[in-house]
Design a protein around this motif. Sequence first.
Motif, PDB file in Angstrom:
ATOM      1  N   LEU A   1      -0.269   1.561 -35.758  1.00 38.72           N
ATOM      2  CA  LEU A   1      -1.212   0.947 -35.823  1.00 38.72           C
ATOM      3  C   LEU A   1      -2.191   1.313 -34.690  1.00 38.72           C
ATOM      4  O   LEU A   1      -3.205   0.703 -33.990  1.00 38.72           O
ATOM      5  CB  LEU A   1      -1.456  -0.628 -36.072  1.00 38.72           C
ATOM      6  CG  LEU A   1      -3.020  -1.284 -36.248  1.00 38.72           C
ATOM      7  CD1 LEU A   1      -3.725  -0.129 -37.317  1.00 38.72           C
ATOM      8  CD2 LEU A   1      -2.975  -2.675 -37.036  1.00 38.72           C
TER       9      LEU A   1
ATOM     10  N   THR B   1      -4.574   6.224 -32.335  1.00 40.88           N
ATOM     11  CA  THR B   1      -5.191   5.792 -33.839  1.00 40.88           C
ATOM     12  C   THR B   1      -7.206   5.357 -33.864  1.00 40.88           C
ATOM     13  O   THR B   1      -6.743   3.672 -34.773  1.00 40.88           O
ATOM     14  CB  THR B   1      -3.579   4.456 -34.467  1.00 40.88           C
ATOM     15  OG1 THR B   1      -4.498   2.946 -33.802  1.00 40.88           O
ATOM     16  CG2 THR B   1      -3.363   4.789 -34.737  1.00 40.88           C
TER      17      THR B   1
ATOM     18  N   GLN C   1      -9.727  -4.330 -36.190  1.00 41.41           N
ATOM     19  CA  GLN C   1     -11.146  -4.033 -35.832  1.00 41.41           C
ATOM     20  C   GLN C   1     -11.766  -5.363 -35.444  1.00 41.41           C
ATOM     21  O   GLN C   1     -11.513  -6.470 -36.544  1.00 41.41           O
ATOM     22  CB  GLN C   1     -11.698  -2.257 -36.621  1.00 41.41           C
ATOM     23  CG  GLN C   1     -12.077  -3.156 -38.176  1.00 41.41           C
ATOM     24  CD  GLN C   1     -12.559  -2.075 -39.440  1.00 41.41           C
ATOM     25  OE1 GLN C   1     -12.295  -1.208 -39.137  1.00 41.41           O
ATOM     26  NE2 GLN C   1     -12.690  -2.551 -39.923  1.00 41.41           N
TER      27      GLN C   1
ATOM     28  N   THR D   1     -10.649   4.198 -33.445  1.00 40.83           N
ATOM     29  CA  THR D   1     -11.879   4.602 -34.252  1.00 40.83           C
ATOM     30  C   THR D   1     -13.009   3.520 -34.539  1.00 40.83           C
ATOM     31  O   THR D   1     -12.949   2.342 -33.770  1.00 40.83           O
ATOM     32  CB  THR D   1     -11.321   4.740 -36.032  1.00 40.83           C
ATOM     33  OG1 THR D   1     -12.441   4.962 -36.955  1.00 40.83           O
ATOM     34  CG2 THR D   1     -11.533   2.851 -36.112  1.00 40.83           C
TER      35      THR D   1
ATOM     36  N   TYR E   1      -8.553  -0.057 -34.759  1.00 39.91           N
ATOM     37  CA  TYR E   1      -7.694   0.741 -34.986  1.00 39.91           C
ATOM     38  C   TYR E   1      -7.233   1.011 -36.309  1.00 39.91           C
ATOM     39  O   TYR E   1      -7.253  -0.231 -37.266  1.00 39.91           O
ATOM     40  CB  TYR E   1      -6.381   0.245 -34.184  1.00 39.91           C
ATOM     41  CG  TYR E   1      -6.259   0.065 -33.046  1.00 39.91           C
ATOM     42  CD1 TYR E   1      -6.149   1.002 -31.827  1.00 39.91           C
ATOM     43  CD2 TYR E   1      -6.585  -0.869 -31.984  1.00 39.91           C
ATOM     44  CE1 TYR E   1      -6.151   1.469 -30.600  1.00 39.91           C
ATOM     45  CE2 TYR E   1      -6.993  -0.908 -30.704  1.00 39.91           C
ATOM     46  CZ  TYR E   1      -6.508   0.035 -29.615  1.00 39.91           C
ATOM     47  OH  TYR E   1      -6.739  -0.465 -28.363  1.00 39.91           O
ATOM     48  N   GLU E   2      -6.690   2.552 -36.923  1.00 39.45           N
ATOM     49  CA  GLU E   2      -6.637   2.405 -37.816  1.00 39.45           C
ATOM     50  C   GLU E   2      -5.298   3.589 -38.197  1.00 39.45           C
ATOM     51  O   GLU E   2      -5.531   4.612 -36.933  1.00 39.45           O
ATOM     52  CB  GLU E   2      -7.942   2.875 -38.712  1.00 39.45           C
ATOM     53  CG  GLU E   2      -7.301   3.694 -40.340  1.00 39.45           C
ATOM     54  CD  GLU E   2      -8.384   4.247 -40.573  1.00 39.45           C
ATOM     55  OE1 GLU E   2     -10.056   3.287 -41.138  1.00 39.45           O
ATOM     56  OE2 GLU E   2      -9.214   5.178 -40.739  1.00 39.45           O
TER      57      GLU E   2
ATOM     58  N   LEU F   1      -3.315   1.535 -45.729  1.00 44.43           N
ATOM     59  CA  LEU F   1      -4.280   2.252 -44.216  1.00 44.43           C
ATOM     60  C   LEU F   1      -3.685   0.507 -43.867  1.00 44.43           C
ATOM     61  O   LEU F   1      -4.576  -0.697 -44.124  1.00 44.43           O
ATOM     62  CB  LEU F   1      -5.608   2.308 -44.877  1.00 44.43           C
ATOM     63  CG  LEU F   1      -6.305   3.103 -43.966  1.00 44.43           C
ATOM     64  CD1 LEU F   1      -5.343   4.562 -43.188  1.00 44.43           C
ATOM     65  CD2 LEU F   1      -7.016   3.721 -44.502  1.00 44.43           C
ATOM     66  N   TRP F   2      -3.497   0.587 -42.645  1.00 42.41           N
ATOM     67  CA  TRP F   2      -3.962  -0.577 -42.156  1.00 42.41           C
ATOM     68  C   TRP F   2      -4.859  -0.586 -40.814  1.00 42.41           C
ATOM     69  O   TRP F   2      -5.198   0.878 -40.899  1.00 42.41           O
ATOM     70  CB  TRP F   2      -2.017  -0.612 -40.858  1.00 42.41           C
ATOM     71  CG  TRP F   2      -0.889  -0.850 -41.799  1.00 42.41           C
ATOM     72  CD1 TRP F   2      -0.495  -0.212 -42.627  1.00 42.41           C
ATOM     73  CD2 TRP F   2      -0.720  -2.444 -42.240  1.00 42.41           C
ATOM     74  NE1 TRP F   2       0.855  -1.050 -42.941  1.00 42.41           N
ATOM     75  CE2 TRP F   2       0.301  -2.384 -42.864  1.00 42.41           C
ATOM     76  CE3 TRP F   2      -1.132  -3.568 -41.904  1.00 42.41           C
ATOM     77  CZ2 TRP F   2       0.629  -3.168 -43.293  1.00 42.41           C
ATOM     78  CZ3 TRP F   2      -0.305  -4.582 -42.016  1.00 42.41           C
ATOM     79  CH2 TRP F   2       0.616  -4.710 -43.003  1.00 42.41           C
ATOM     80  N   ARG F   3      -5.413  -1.535 -40.904  1.00 41.27           N
ATOM     81  CA  ARG F   3      -6.324  -1.483 -40.018  1.00 41.27           C
ATOM     82  C   ARG F   3      -6.629  -2.929 -38.894  1.00 41.27           C
ATOM     83  O   ARG F   3      -6.419  -3.849 -39.680  1.00 41.27           O
ATOM     84  CB  ARG F   3      -7.971  -2.105 -40.630  1.00 41.27           C
ATOM     85  CG  ARG F   3      -8.269  -0.330 -41.249  1.00 41.27           C
ATOM     86  CD  ARG F   3      -9.456  -0.339 -41.982  1.00 41.27           C
ATOM     87  NE  ARG F   3     -10.274   0.836 -42.442  1.00 41.27           N
ATOM     88  CZ  ARG F   3     -10.087   1.134 -44.044  1.00 41.27           C
ATOM     89  NH1 ARG F   3      -9.082   0.310 -44.819  1.00 41.27           N
ATOM     90  NH2 ARG F   3     -10.457   2.445 -44.589  1.00 41.27           N
TER      91      ARG F   3
END
Length: 507
Positions: free
Chosen positions: A344, A349, A148, A351, A336-337, A144-146
């Motif tokens: 991404l 995406t 933020q 959040t 983004y997630e 899972l790429w984040r």
Amino acid sequence: MQGLGRLGWVAVSGLLVALLAACSVEPTYKRPDAAAPAAFKEAPIAAKDAGTWKAAQPADDAHRGEWWSVFGDATLNQLEEQAAAANQDLKAAAARVQQARAVTRSARASWFPSLDAGFGPTRERLSPASQFLPDDRNVPTQTLWRAQGTVSYEADLFGRVSSNVNAARADAQQSEALFRSVQLALQADVAQNYFQLRQFDSQVDLFRRTVALREDALKLAERRFKEGDISELDVSQARNELATAQADAVGVARQRAASEHSLAILLGKAPADFSFPETPLAPVAVRIPPGLPSALLERRPDIAAAERAMAAANARVGLAKSAFFPQLDITGSFGYESATLGDLFKWSTRTFLLGPFAGTALTLPIFDGGRRQAGLDQARARYDEQVAQYREQVLVAFREVEDNLSDLRLLDDQMKAQNDAVNASQRAAHLSRTQYEEGQVSYLNVIDSERSVLVSQVQASQLQGVQAVATVNLIRALGGGWGDDTKIGNASPQQGAAQDTQQMAKR
């Protein structure tokens, strides 16, 4: 209506937080009273009658000016400038002020939210139970790429943050007062060492002339011995007096060398790189008006430092009290997630975590085994300690002023009597030498009279040095200046204080 209700809830929540923040539990600070006389006991009568008592208004940061210029000594002025520019203790004190100011800025930063940004992958495998799947179902591992941003903020409930800022601010002010105390101590030490060095120069000159007289006396004794007028005993006694005077001269020279080395260190120089020309001390005729005791409390930087320590301890009592009340930490995140790096930054995406109390953590202390109460007791005891130290510092300041006032008053009488003793001993030495040359008295009478002259002259020279040092000590005890109308230099007190702060920052 529903949206309007949410806005109302946000407004009510914000208002509640603001009210709780305004309810600081920090005790209201008031400087404790310190016993102070209406006038100095040892001050001259005229000084006691001048002016009336007034409440002290702290002015420890007021510019003292170049107080040493009242001595009218260009060499001393140059030495003070060199010490201010190169003394290492003063540089260290200035660095401590900068440290304290940085701590204050760090504490003030807690009034504002902190914003962080992050980017990176998370490799994880969820359990079947967390996904409401059968136990034998295989849940694949995923990445899972984040990307933020995170916002965090501690609400200033019950003055928790404000008390910490107040304590840090008082600590910084204490450091500034301690810097001025070190600065004043350095200025006084330079002046004292300078006058002591010149006192040794006076003694060196005195012993030099004494050795010359002893050499003449030895020549006279040897001539009279050859002529058969006296015995060899007189010659031996004359040689003994000459050797004693030469030994005493070397002892004074040794003390002078040590004093010169001490002055070099105050100037920030190695002793090998500093030498001071021989300059006998002239009597110091400066008279310092002591002013009112209330002015002493205003000007002494060490008293100001003790008072600021009390203020910091008082703020930390409030900080310890706030630990008994809820703590509110507000956090939020947005960004983004995505399961793949390529998707991404797509709009789909995005959040976030927001809301009137979304991401908040309201912590309410319940039981800690008495840890918070012990912290509060410690903070209160620390405050009581600082109050006692402040009052003690005030008493010490009054004692130092009284000591130096009495020293200067009594030194005047002592120096007059000592000068009379010098004149009388010189007259007796002249008479004994004349009678010895005429054969009326033995050489022992000459030795005793000349010894009396030397002793009385040495004591008179020492009293001149003690008087100069006591004058410097009085100025130091008064906080580095005296009188509201004293004008030294062209700068105003406000301009001078600003100049001191700028110079301290440059160091």
